[in-house]
Design a protein around this motif. Structure first.
Motif, PDB file in Angstrom:
ATOM      1  N   PRO A 111       0.811  -1.226   0.000  1.00  0.00           N
ATOM      2  CA  PRO A 111       0.000   0.000   0.000  1.00  0.00           C
ATOM      3  C   PRO A 111       0.843   1.274   0.000  1.00  0.00           C
ATOM      4  O   PRO A 111       0.365   2.320  -0.412  1.00  0.00           O
ATOM      5  N   GLU A 112       2.091   1.187   0.453  1.00  0.00           N
ATOM      6  CA  GLU A 112       2.959   2.375   0.434  1.00  0.00           C
ATOM      7  C   GLU A 112       3.202   2.841  -0.998  1.00  0.00           C
ATOM      8  O   GLU A 112       3.263   4.052  -1.273  1.00  0.00           O
ATOM      9  N   LEU A 113       3.330   1.897  -1.916  1.00  0.00           N
ATOM     10  CA  LEU A 113       3.513   2.240  -3.326  1.00  0.00           C
ATOM     11  C   LEU A 113       2.206   2.753  -3.936  1.00  0.00           C
ATOM     12  O   LEU A 113       2.195   3.745  -4.664  1.00  0.00           O
ATOM     13  N   LEU A 114       1.120   2.058  -3.636  1.00  0.00           N
ATOM     14  CA  LEU A 114      -0.174   2.443  -4.199  1.00  0.00           C
ATOM     15  C   LEU A 114      -0.552   3.859  -3.803  1.00  0.00           C
ATOM     16  O   LEU A 114      -1.047   4.644  -4.633  1.00  0.00           O
ATOM     17  N   LYS A 115      -0.317   4.215  -2.565  1.00  0.00           N
ATOM     18  CA  LYS A 115      -0.701   5.526  -2.060  1.00  0.00           C
ATOM     19  C   LYS A 115      -0.049   6.651  -2.860  1.00  0.00           C
ATOM     20  O   LYS A 115      -0.650   7.720  -3.045  1.00  0.00           O
ATOM     21  N   GLN A 116       1.157   6.423  -3.378  1.00  0.00           N
ATOM     22  CA  GLN A 116       1.884   7.456  -4.116  1.00  0.00           C
ATOM     23  C   GLN A 116       1.176   7.885  -5.399  1.00  0.00           C
ATOM     24  O   GLN A 116       1.352   9.015  -5.858  1.00  0.00           O
ATOM     25  N   ILE A 117       0.385   6.981  -5.979  1.00  0.00           N
ATOM     26  CA  ILE A 117      -0.199   7.272  -7.292  1.00  0.00           C
ATOM     27  C   ILE A 117      -1.717   7.343  -7.261  1.00  0.00           C
ATOM     28  O   ILE A 117      -2.359   7.431  -8.314  1.00  0.00           O
ATOM     29  N   GLN A 118      -2.315   7.326  -6.087  1.00  0.00           N
ATOM     30  CA  GLN A 118      -3.769   7.463  -5.999  1.00  0.00           C
ATOM     31  C   GLN A 118      -4.177   8.927  -6.103  1.00  0.00           C
ATOM     32  O   GLN A 118      -3.456   9.817  -5.646  1.00  0.00           O
ATOM     33  N   ASP A 119      -5.342   9.166  -6.654  1.00  0.00           N
ATOM     34  CA  ASP A 119      -5.816  10.535  -6.867  1.00  0.00           C
ATOM     35  C   ASP A 119      -5.841  11.330  -5.582  1.00  0.00           C
ATOM     36  O   ASP A 119      -5.467  12.505  -5.551  1.00  0.00           O
ATOM     37  N   GLU A 120      -6.250  10.698  -4.484  1.00  0.00           N
ATOM     38  CA  GLU A 120      -6.406  11.425  -3.229  1.00  0.00           C
ATOM     39  C   GLU A 120      -5.085  11.715  -2.530  1.00  0.00           C
ATOM     40  O   GLU A 120      -5.049  12.512  -1.590  1.00  0.00           O
ATOM     41  N   HIS A 121      -3.998  11.077  -2.970  1.00  0.00           N
ATOM     42  CA  HIS A 121      -2.702  11.267  -2.306  1.00  0.00           C
ATOM     43  C   HIS A 121      -1.642  11.905  -3.203  1.00  0.00           C
ATOM     44  O   HIS A 121      -0.726  12.546  -2.691  1.00  0.00           O
ATOM     45  N   LEU A 122      -1.744  11.732  -4.494  1.00  0.00           N
ATOM     46  CA  LEU A 122      -0.758  12.294  -5.414  1.00  0.00           C
ATOM     47  C   LEU A 122      -0.867  13.819  -5.434  1.00  0.00           C
ATOM     48  O   LEU A 122      -1.974  14.363  -5.522  1.00  0.00           O
ATOM     49  N   GLU A 123       0.248  14.504  -5.355  1.00  0.00           N
ATOM     50  CA  GLU A 123       0.230  15.967  -5.411  1.00  0.00           C
ATOM     51  C   GLU A 123      -0.373  16.420  -6.745  1.00  0.00           C
ATOM     52  O   GLU A 123       0.086  16.051  -7.812  1.00  0.00           O
ATOM     53  N   GLY A 124      -1.404  17.231  -6.656  1.00  0.00           N
ATOM     54  CA  GLY A 124      -2.106  17.662  -7.863  1.00  0.00           C
ATOM     55  C   GLY A 124      -3.171  16.692  -8.319  1.00  0.00           C
ATOM     56  O   GLY A 124      -3.938  16.983  -9.240  1.00  0.00           O
ATOM     57  N   GLY A 125      -3.254  15.515  -7.673  1.00  0.00           N
ATOM     58  CA  GLY A 125      -4.274  14.535  -8.032  1.00  0.00           C
ATOM     59  C   GLY A 125      -3.891  13.732  -9.265  1.00  0.00           C
ATOM     60  O   GLY A 125      -2.976  14.083 -10.016  1.00  0.00           O
ATOM     61  N   LEU A 126      -4.584  12.626  -9.474  1.00  0.00           N
ATOM     62  CA  LEU A 126      -4.396  11.795 -10.664  1.00  0.00           C
ATOM     63  C   LEU A 126      -5.562  12.054 -11.603  1.00  0.00           C
ATOM     64  O   LEU A 126      -6.690  11.662 -11.326  1.00  0.00           O
ATOM     65  N   ASP A 127      -5.285  12.727 -12.697  1.00  0.00           N
ATOM     66  CA  ASP A 127      -6.354  13.140 -13.607  1.00  0.00           C
ATOM     67  C   ASP A 127      -6.752  12.055 -14.602  1.00  0.00           C
ATOM     68  O   ASP A 127      -7.916  11.948 -14.967  1.00  0.00           O
TER      69      ASP A 127
END
Length: 505
Positions: A165-181
């Motif tokens: 989950p540490e890796l997943l969190k980096q690229i999720q919309d709610e955690h990625l800076e600026g969001g995942l569009d």
């Protein structure tokens, strides 16, 4: 980018005459300064338009090249083939994969170590070992994924993200800076192609569903899936015709994305090739709700059909079984797991969640098997059915109080009727009781407040009457009192008290 282009064109038109008057070094200096200034402005404009995206099935980078030219910012890319990855890494990260120390390119898993890059580059992707079982992975929980090309199977990438989950969190919309569009990609499509061997059972046909699984994990605002137009043609099976595009659209609808399915031809985008393609644009439902009213009438009409497709899919066979609405009561039928699904996760409710809907406290324990099926439904009463068949405890509380109050009111009615049969001297007493009751009722109206905090004196009509009776009853039922019925009993006591006292009781 169009805004930038217009501004540059206007500047060129305005300065053209001045340019014609400049000579020698002055002209070169002027052009250099003008270009530098405009490039800086263009860079600022493009940064403002940047959208973060992830590219799956990246190949050599055709789609990414177009997205970046449109002002999008690549977060990570995934590609199965090390040969295609070599081209992608060179063009997007200026990284040569024959080097020993790679900054941007990481293998999800390989039969060869980091020091054997030349062997990795010629490795057969079908021989990649399963993640976490064996082999050599470049990824661990501390790996920073931003601006990385991940070489390996999307199937194994999904497993890795679920396990770490540490890796997943980096690229999720709610955690990625600026969001995942956006998550975009074109899954391998030879088995769908009309020009190739159309094989429904080909393992590559599962890749669009792996794409959907990745989307479910990362929650991007939009999805872009590209495939051959052959995906629109039905496969003939023993069970009937199978439409792959329809099943793919269903897969994204099930995870709460509105699927807009398009058949486009690249030649209309300026490509020197007759290249028809299937495009699925998925819009997350909360984003859909935000943008739908901002679109023109034609766009709204197109997307309306896609949204209806999603709504219909979320209905169950009974047609009344839809996803719950967060701020609305659940449907009455809740006795089997698929009677309703969660309003957010779009899954069946657990026994405990259904029990909460029924107002059971969490410390109430349900025993026996959780569910049943088939012929055993005729005699088995599993936990789901126990919950669904039960009378809601809060309703039981209300019914119990009503029965208690009705009994007390009947007793009070009997006392009042008996008092009316007393001797004539009792009349003065009942008059005094009535006056006492009227005084109590009036005082409450002047001095007390309703359970909402509003002064009763500020209310009128039925609202004032109900609030006064509730106050006399010790407060509303919700606040722990006996409500209006209790107030009626109390008021009856005030009226009858003087009468009974004067009558000698």
């Amino acid at each position: 980018t169009r805004t930038v282009a217009v501004r540059l064109d206007n500047q060129v038109a305005q300065e053209y005459e001045r340019l014609a008057q400049l000579k020698g070094d002055k002209l070169g200096t002027y052009l250099r300064d003008l270009l530098t200034s405009n490039l800086q402005m263009a860079s600022i404009e493009r940064q403002a338009l940047w959208l973060n995206y992830i590219e799956l099935f990246a190949g050599c980078g055709g789609l990414s090249l177009g997205l970046e030219a449109s002002g999008h910012n690549l977060v990570i890319a995934n590609e199965l083939s090390p040969m295609a990855a070599e081209t992608f890494a060179y063009n997007f990260f200026n990284e040569s994969l024959d080097e020993q120390h790679l900054e941007h390119t990481l293998w999800i898993n390989s039969n060869f170590s980091k020091n054997e890059v030349s062997k990795r580059l010629r490795e057969n992707p079908k021989t990649y070992p399963p993640i976490m079982n064996s082999g050599f992975s470049d990824l661990d929980p501390s790996t920073q994924l931003n601006k990385k090309l991940l070489v390996g199977s999307i199937v194994e990438l999904n497993k890795l993200l679920q396990q770490q989950p540490e890796l997943l969190k980096q690229i999720q919309d709610e955690h990625l800076e600026g969001g995942l569009d956006l998550v975009s990609g074109g899954p391998p499509c030879q088995s769908f192609s009309l020009a190739g061997l159309r094989q429904l059972g080909n393992e590559r046909n599962t890749l669009p569903w792996e794409f959907a699984k990745f989307v479910e994990l990362t929650h991007p605002k939009f999805v872009l899936l590209e495939n051959v137009s052959g995906i629109l043609r039905a496969f003939n099976t023993d069970a009937g015709q199978f439409y792959a595009w329809y099943e793919v659209a269903k897969a994204f609808s099930k995870i709460n994305y509105v699927p807009l399915c398009l058949h486009v031809n690249a030649k209309y985008a300026g490509v020197a090739q007759n290249r028809p393609r299937f495009i699925l644009l998925g819009i997350r439902v909360d984003i859909y709700a935000e943008i739908i009213q901002k679109l023109n009438e034609k766009e709204q009409e197109i997307l309306k059909h896609s949204y209806q497709f999603l709504e219909k899919l979320h209905q169950t066979k009974k047609q009344t079984q839809k996803a719950l609405v967060a701020n609305q009561p659940a449907p009455a039928a809740l006795s089997i797991p698929d009677d309703a699904c969660h309003y957010c996760d779009l899954r069946t409710l657990t026994v405990r969640e259904m029990a909460r809907v029924q107002s059971f406290p969490d410390n109430f324990k349900f025993l026996s098997k959780v569910t049943t099926g088939g012929q055993m439904r005729k005699f088995e009463v599993p936990q789901y059915t126990q919950v669904g068949n039960a009378v809601p405890p809060l309703l039981g509380v209300a019914l119990g109080l009503v029965k208690l109050l009705i009994d007390e009111l009947k007793e009070m009615e009997s006392m009042v009727l008996n008092s009316l049969k007393l001797e004539a001297g009792l009349l003065a007493g009942t008059t005094g009781g009535a006056l006492a009751g009227f005084g109590a009722y009036s005082s409450v109206g002047l001095l007390a407040s309703a359970s909402t905090g509003t002064a009763i004196s500020g209310l009128s009509g039925v609202a004032a009457t109900n609030a006064t009776l509730a106050w006399l009853g010790g407060g509303s039922l919700a606040s722990g009192g006996f409500g209006m019925a209790g107030g009626m009993i109390a008021l009856g006591g005030i009226v009858a008290g003087p009468a009974l006292a004067i009558g000698g009781f």
